[in-house]
Design a protein around this motif. Structure first.
Motif, PDB file in Angstrom:
ATOM      1  N   GLY A 197      39.952 -10.316 -13.018  1.00  0.00           N
ATOM      2  CA  GLY A 197      38.638  -9.797 -13.589  1.00  0.00           C
ATOM      3  C   GLY A 197      37.626 -10.761 -13.141  1.00  0.00           C
ATOM      4  N   THR A 198      36.118 -10.641 -13.442  1.00  0.00           N
ATOM      5  CA  THR A 198      35.141 -11.261 -13.324  1.00  0.00           C
ATOM      6  C   THR A 198      34.669 -12.173 -14.519  1.00  0.00           C
ATOM      7  OG1 THR A 198      33.626  -9.491 -13.979  1.00  0.00           O
ATOM      8  CG2 THR A 198      34.069  -9.962 -11.470  1.00  0.00           C
ATOM      9  N   ASP A 199      35.445 -11.856 -15.555  1.00  0.00           N
ATOM     10  CA  ASP A 199      35.422 -12.624 -16.848  1.00  0.00           C
ATOM     11  C   ASP A 199      36.683 -12.641 -17.694  1.00  0.00           C
ATOM     12  OD1 ASP A 199      33.841 -14.335 -18.758  1.00  0.00           O
ATOM     13  OD2 ASP A 199      32.685 -12.756 -19.458  1.00  0.00           O
ATOM     14  N   CYS A 200      36.533 -13.174 -18.903  1.00  0.00           N
ATOM     15  CA  CYS A 200      37.541 -13.005 -19.870  1.00  0.00           C
ATOM     16  C   CYS A 200      37.442 -12.040 -20.936  1.00  0.00           C
ATOM     17  CB  CYS A 200      37.890 -14.206 -20.590  1.00  0.00           C
ATOM     18  SG  CYS A 200      36.396 -14.811 -21.541  1.00  0.00           S
ATOM     19  N   ALA A 201      38.408 -11.410 -21.441  1.00  0.00           N
ATOM     20  CA  ALA A 201      38.079 -10.507 -22.323  1.00  0.00           C
ATOM     21  C   ALA A 201      37.275  -9.192 -21.923  1.00  0.00           C
ATOM     22  CB  ALA A 201      37.497 -10.988 -23.846  1.00  0.00           C
ATOM     23  N   ILE A 202      37.621  -8.793 -20.717  1.00  0.00           N
ATOM     24  CA  ILE A 202      36.873  -7.829 -20.021  1.00  0.00           C
ATOM     25  C   ILE A 202      37.638  -6.611 -19.885  1.00  0.00           C
ATOM     26  CG2 ILE A 202      37.575  -8.271 -17.719  1.00  0.00           C
ATOM     27  CD1 ILE A 202      34.416  -8.412 -17.050  1.00  0.00           C
ATOM     28  N   GLY A 203      39.062  -6.368 -20.043  1.00  0.00           N
ATOM     29  CA  GLY A 203      39.676  -5.161 -20.135  1.00  0.00           C
ATOM     30  C   GLY A 203      40.987  -5.196 -19.284  1.00  0.00           C
ATOM     31  N   LYS A 204      41.253  -6.468 -18.669  1.00  0.00           N
ATOM     32  CA  LYS A 204      42.310  -6.531 -17.440  1.00  0.00           C
ATOM     33  C   LYS A 204      43.648  -5.920 -17.909  1.00  0.00           C
ATOM     34  CE  LYS A 204      41.520 -11.033 -16.995  1.00  0.00           C
ATOM     35  NZ  LYS A 204      40.148 -11.100 -17.617  1.00  0.00           N
ATOM     36  N   ARG A 205      43.773  -6.085 -19.342  1.00  0.00           N
ATOM     37  CA  ARG A 205      44.971  -5.789 -19.869  1.00  0.00           C
ATOM     38  C   ARG A 205      45.091  -4.127 -20.030  1.00  0.00           C
ATOM     39  NH1 ARG A 205      44.487  -7.558 -24.230  1.00  0.00           N
ATOM     40  NH2 ARG A 205      44.035  -5.296 -25.187  1.00  0.00           N
ATOM     41  N   THR A 206      44.155  -3.758 -20.773  1.00  0.00           N
ATOM     42  CA  THR A 206      44.047  -2.455 -21.003  1.00  0.00           C
ATOM     43  C   THR A 206      44.008  -1.356 -19.650  1.00  0.00           C
ATOM     44  OG1 THR A 206      42.674  -2.701 -22.789  1.00  0.00           O
ATOM     45  CG2 THR A 206      42.431  -0.483 -21.802  1.00  0.00           C
ATOM     46  N   THR A 207      43.401  -2.019 -18.643  1.00  0.00           N
ATOM     47  CA  THR A 207      43.648  -1.222 -17.384  1.00  0.00           C
ATOM     48  C   THR A 207      45.086  -1.483 -16.815  1.00  0.00           C
ATOM     49  OG1 THR A 207      41.211  -1.731 -16.761  1.00  0.00           O
ATOM     50  CG2 THR A 207      42.848  -1.350 -15.011  1.00  0.00           C
ATOM     51  N   ALA A 208      45.606  -2.851 -16.942  1.00  0.00           N
ATOM     52  CA  ALA A 208      46.996  -2.704 -16.278  1.00  0.00           C
ATOM     53  C   ALA A 208      47.945  -1.822 -17.067  1.00  0.00           C
ATOM     54  CB  ALA A 208      47.378  -4.152 -16.267  1.00  0.00           C
ATOM     55  N   THR A 209      47.688  -1.741 -18.387  1.00  0.00           N
ATOM     56  CA  THR A 209      48.531  -0.906 -19.154  1.00  0.00           C
ATOM     57  C   THR A 209      48.522   0.445 -18.805  1.00  0.00           C
ATOM     58  OG1 THR A 209      48.383  -2.627 -21.174  1.00  0.00           O
ATOM     59  CG2 THR A 209      49.200  -0.325 -21.590  1.00  0.00           C
ATOM     60  N   LEU A 210      47.253   0.966 -18.599  1.00  0.00           N
ATOM     61  CA  LEU A 210      47.203   2.562 -18.429  1.00  0.00           C
ATOM     62  C   LEU A 210      47.345   2.689 -16.966  1.00  0.00           C
ATOM     63  CD1 LEU A 210      43.600   2.877 -20.235  1.00  0.00           C
ATOM     64  CD2 LEU A 210      45.847   3.502 -20.938  1.00  0.00           C
ATOM     65  N   LEU A 211      47.467   1.898 -16.237  1.00  0.00           N
ATOM     66  CA  LEU A 211      47.737   2.104 -14.730  1.00  0.00           C
ATOM     67  C   LEU A 211      49.269   2.040 -14.570  1.00  0.00           C
ATOM     68  CD1 LEU A 211      47.440   2.418 -11.791  1.00  0.00           C
ATOM     69  CD2 LEU A 211      46.910  -0.172 -11.602  1.00  0.00           C
TER      70      LEU A 211
END
Length: 396
Positions: A197-211
């Motif tokens: 991501g371009t920052d922390c707490a930006i949704g990386k985990r959510t995106t990875a989980t849904l993917l």
């Protein structure tokens, strides 16, 4: 990923935290343990649906390890956590205090999860009282703080007297047991994709989980390797809390988790959850993730309306094109797509932003929460069309 539109201990092979007490183990008829997870209340006072509440936000969206009963946050008392967070009810209520949340249940829940990720990683005086109250009720405690509750004399004594467990997600194992990078990740046959991501707490985990969920639903066997406390709390089978591991072992510990996932699951795709941002001077975990996982590809998460870095008001957000150039210069990899965090955006604004970023960056762009999950999967399938020809695996 909060929106307007709506232990360092590796868990390489089911080694995630202490043994559950008997009351946490659901029983099948005849007394054999079932797969039913322990029940949990998530404590997130004053922070639910906000950046520092990202652990609670993630747990109400997805949790395999715990059955989430409710959230505690007096700012949203009486609401539905799904409605508050994403504009769609999930029937997980929000209560104003722990007592009300516990009283709502027929039996005392098994676990209290500390659902916040404060920048200082420490427990406040008010939060301490809540933890002690939960222990006095016989509830196990799960925490992702940098301050380890099991090392706190008062909390540890209280837990011992009530025979409950304290699970510190970020508490690393002894350094003598840690693993140095040895290059064995190069032998992993699965396609490795890091979600950065371009920052922390930006949704990386959510995106990875849904993917991961969507690829598995399409029969493309995929494993998500967690790198932060929330993913491990949610039940990631493989992973390590990267920011709790001494730097010299970070790459090796992550490599070990990826190799274990490959050997244990034989997946077609391994997704690696990102942390921080490679360009962010306050974090070094993205660098370790790129080195330790040696990803074949990267998906980049960006929040177009975020003016500055989270918790750093004087630090402007980077342009995603610059972050992509930095990632591709730092590691032998390629960015294959971009996902957006639609915080502060209308749906029309998001549609325009997707089109604009796709045109500017020359990459497929989507949003994990407000656009079809198939769009996420298509980012991967377009980059690796051979996955469409793989034998269909049983959906996980």
């Amino acid at each position: 990923m909060e929106t307007a539109v709506n232990a360092g201990r590796p868990v390489w092979q089911n080694a995630s935290g202490p043994q559950l007490r008997l009351s946490e183990r659901s029983q099948k008829p005849g007394g054999s343990p079932a797969a039913r997870p322990p029940t949990a209340i998530v404590y997130c006072e004053g922070n639910f649906a906000r950046v520092d509440g990202k652990t609670a936000n993630g747990l109400v969206r997805h949790s395999q390890a715990y059955r989430i009963l409710s959230v505690v946050d007096s700012d949203h008392a009486g609401g539905d956590s799904g409605q508050i967070l994403d504009g769609a009810p999930n029937h997980i209520p929000v209560f104003g205090d722990l007592e009300t949340a516990v009283t709502h249940e027929a039996v005392i829940p098994d676990t209290l999860i500390y659902g916040m990720a404060p920048s200082d990683g420490k427990l406040s005086a008010d939060d301490r009282r809540v933890v002690l109250d939960a222990v006095s009720l016989g509830m196990n405690i799960v925490s992702g703080l940098h301050e380890y509750l099991s090392d706190d004399p008062e909390i540890a004594l209280a837990a011992k007297s009530r025979s409950v467990s304290l699970r510190d997600i970020r508490k690393p194992r002894s350094s003598k047991d840690m693993r140095l990078f040895d290059g064995s990740v190069a032998n992993v046959r699965a396609i490795r994709i890091a979600v950065l991501g371009t920052d922390c707490a930006i949704g990386k985990r959510t995106t990875a989980t849904l993917l991961a969920r969507e690829l598995n639903a399409q029969g493309i066997k995929t494993v998500l390797v967690g790198t932060g406390q929330t993913g491990l709390m949610q039940g990631a089978k493989y992973g390590v809390a990267m920011d709790a591991v001494p730097p010299q072992f970070c790459c090796g510990e992550l490599e070990g988790a990826i190799v274990a996932a490959s050997e244990g699951e034989q997946p077609y795709v391994i997704l690696i959850e990102g942390q921080g941002a490679l360009s962010h001077p306050a974090f070094c975990t993205s660098a370790f993730i790129l080195r330790g996982s040696q990803p074949d590809a990267v998906i980049l998460q960006h929040a177009p309306m975020r003016a500055h870095r989270c918790d750093f008001p004087n630090m402007a957000m980077p342009d995603p094109g610059d972050e992509i150039a930095l990632i591709e210069a730092f590691a032998t990899t390629k960015v294959i797509g971009v996902t957006l965090n639609h915080e502060g955006m209308t749906d029309a604004g998001l549609t325009a932003a997707i089109k604009e970023h796709a045109g500017t960056l020359g990459l497929p762009v989507s949003d994990a929460l407000s656009r079809p999950a198939a769009h996420l999967a298509e980012i991967v399938l377009s980059a690796y069309p051979r996955l469409r020809l793989m034998p269909v695996a049983a959906a996980l």
